[in-house]
Design a protein around this motif. Structure first.
Motif, PDB file in Angstrom:
ATOM      1  N   VAL A 154       0.836  -1.264  -0.080  1.00 43.36           N
ATOM      2  CA  VAL A 154       0.000   0.098  -0.040  1.00 43.36           C
ATOM      3  C   VAL A 154       0.838   1.292  -0.102  1.00 43.36           C
ATOM      4  O   VAL A 154       0.580   2.226  -0.867  1.00 43.36           O
ATOM      5  CB  VAL A 154      -0.959   0.067   1.372  1.00 43.36           C
ATOM      6  N   GLU A 179       0.908   4.019  -2.875  1.00 42.50           N
ATOM      7  CA  GLU A 179       0.656   5.347  -2.458  1.00 42.50           C
ATOM      8  C   GLU A 179       1.583   6.319  -3.313  1.00 42.50           C
ATOM      9  O   GLU A 179       1.426   7.352  -3.673  1.00 42.50           O
ATOM     10  CB  GLU A 179       0.516   5.580  -1.246  1.00 42.50           C
ATOM     11  N   SER A 239      -5.522   5.973  -6.399  1.00 46.31           N
ATOM     12  CA  SER A 239      -4.782   5.771  -5.143  1.00 46.31           C
ATOM     13  C   SER A 239      -5.589   4.565  -4.546  1.00 46.31           C
ATOM     14  O   SER A 239      -6.278   4.013  -4.639  1.00 46.31           O
ATOM     15  CB  SER A 239      -5.166   7.152  -4.182  1.00 46.31           C
ATOM     16  N   LYS A 242      -7.141   4.274  -1.402  1.00 51.25           N
ATOM     17  CA  LYS A 242      -8.459   4.685  -1.185  1.00 51.25           C
ATOM     18  C   LYS A 242      -9.674   4.520  -2.294  1.00 51.25           C
ATOM     19  O   LYS A 242     -10.647   4.038  -1.921  1.00 51.25           O
ATOM     20  CB  LYS A 242      -8.286   6.012  -0.349  1.00 51.25           C
ATOM     21  N   ASP A 243      -9.099   5.553  -3.421  1.00 51.88           N
ATOM     22  CA  ASP A 243     -10.221   5.464  -4.249  1.00 51.88           C
ATOM     23  C   ASP A 243     -10.471   4.146  -4.864  1.00 51.88           C
ATOM     24  O   ASP A 243     -11.581   3.683  -5.536  1.00 51.88           O
ATOM     25  CB  ASP A 243      -9.806   6.317  -5.394  1.00 51.88           C
ATOM     26  N   LEU A 274     -10.328   1.089  -3.322  1.00 47.63           N
ATOM     27  CA  LEU A 274     -11.108   0.420  -2.265  1.00 47.63           C
ATOM     28  C   LEU A 274     -12.663   0.888  -2.503  1.00 47.63           C
ATOM     29  O   LEU A 274     -13.430  -0.028  -2.393  1.00 47.63           O
ATOM     30  CB  LEU A 274     -10.553   0.733  -0.688  1.00 47.63           C
ATOM     31  N   MET A 275     -12.907   2.217  -2.575  1.00 47.80           N
ATOM     32  CA  MET A 275     -14.416   2.699  -2.667  1.00 47.80           C
ATOM     33  C   MET A 275     -14.816   2.029  -3.946  1.00 47.80           C
ATOM     34  O   MET A 275     -16.133   1.541  -4.078  1.00 47.80           O
ATOM     35  CB  MET A 275     -14.232   4.164  -2.759  1.00 47.80           C
ATOM     36  N   LYS A 289      -9.112   1.889 -12.304  1.00 47.60           N
ATOM     37  CA  LYS A 289      -9.629   1.440 -11.103  1.00 47.60           C
ATOM     38  C   LYS A 289     -10.079  -0.229 -11.140  1.00 47.60           C
ATOM     39  O   LYS A 289      -9.780  -1.114 -10.491  1.00 47.60           O
ATOM     40  CB  LYS A 289     -10.654   2.213 -10.425  1.00 47.60           C
TER      41      LYS A 289
END
Length: 321
Positions: free
Chosen positions: A81, A85, A97, A99-100, A102-103, A287
């Motif tokens: 991770v 990043e 990223s 975070k994006d 994962l969403m 993504k």
């Protein structure tokens, strides 16, 4: 028996002066006092210790499991991770990223089995389609490859006959067989299954043949003395001894098949995890491509783990060690 009585110096001094005090009447042996540990006067007497039940000893908590089994994988994922990043920051956002991503993954897996047409289906249907092709191609390779491996390992003539062919065809890239499949079968789906078949058969043939050739000669001598039929030799002697080698070939073949199906589906299209990756690339949805990479890795890891457990369950102890 002669017993020796020891007196302290303070008791011996009056006796040496002539016995100024009269001797006390002998009252018999004095009751013995309980023995105590001189270094620890509070120690429980031995009789009390023998009467008391033994308390169960609590094993100390072993922190090596946390240190060896839990912490290293977490550190590895954390490092992944972190590098991810840094790549996101270094590329100016062209790579999404963590975070994006994962969403986006939460949104995708909230409904993995939706279907809005042949070219718009959830990731669950794509994975199942790929696994179906792998199962069909791998199953045909096992049905053909394992008996061929037994025959090659059992008979020296067949070994000399097929070894040059195997050495010639095994290094060929599996995707090089895809155009042959398209030409012969006139369809993308059977061509992909053919590619899985041709890349899965070699590990099973080679490992099975090697296992048969490594069976101790004493076993075969006993079979010859007992005049066993060829069927009993295969089922009673060869198969139990060759099973660990055969399962190793199966595990290698499944791993290769799962690698190849992704590339084959990228070229042939249709429903499948490989086609899903290529379709998301055409839509410039990075993504979903990263999510597909993790899905492919997790499915391959599950297949590998399941086959390792299967091979361990059917492996003799001397082979494990």
């Amino acid at each position: 028996m002669v017993s020796a009585v020891f007196h302290s110096p303070l008791e011996a001094a009056p006796a040496a002066r002539g016995g100024d005090k009269p001797k006390a009447r002998d009252a018999g042996p004095a009751p013995s006092a309980p023995t105590h540990n001189m270094t620890n006067p509070t120690t429980t007497p031995l009789a009390a210790q023998a009467a008391a039940p033994d308390a169960p000893a609590r094993a100390p908590w072993d922190a090596s499991f946390l240190w060896l089994a839990v912490l290293p994988p977490l550190l590895g994922l954390g490092l992944l991770v972190l590098v991810w990043e840094l790549v996101f920051m270094g590329t100016g956002g062209s790579i999404p990223s963590p975070k994006d991503t994962l969403m986006q993954a939460v949104q995708i897996f909230s409904d993995p089995f939706y279907s809005k047409g042949p070219n718009d289906q959830g990731v669950g249907w794509n994975v199942l389609s790929s696994l179906k092709r792998v199962a069909m191609g791998f199953g045909m390779a096992a049905v053909i490859g394992i008996p061929v491996g037994f025959m090659i390992g059992r008979f020296n003539f067949l070994s000399r006959m097929f070894n040059p062919l195997i050495s010639l065809l095994r290094p060929v890239s599996p995707l090089a067989w895809l155009p042959i499949g398209l030409l012969v079968f006139k369809g993308a789906n059977p061509a992909a299954i053919w590619t899985i078949f041709i890349c899965s058969i070699w590990p099973m043939i080679i490992n099975t043949a090697v296992g048969v050739q490594r069976v101790p000669q004493d076993y075969m001598n006993v079979a010859r003395v007992l005049k066993l039929s060829e069927w009993k030799i295969v089922t009673k002697i060869l198969f139990p001894a060759v099973l660990p080698y055969m399962l190793t070939g199966v595990r290698l073949a499944v791993g290769t098949a799962w690698l190849v199906i992704v590339a084959a589906e990228m070229l042939t299209g249709g429903v499948g995890i490989g086609f899903w990756v290529w379709d998301e690339w055409n839509n410039l949805n990075v993504k979903n491509i990263i999510i597909a990479i993790f899905v492919i890795g997790i499915v391959g890891l599950v297949l590998e783990f399941a086959l390792i457990k299967l091979a361990t369950a059917f492996t003799f102890e001397e082979v494990k060690n």
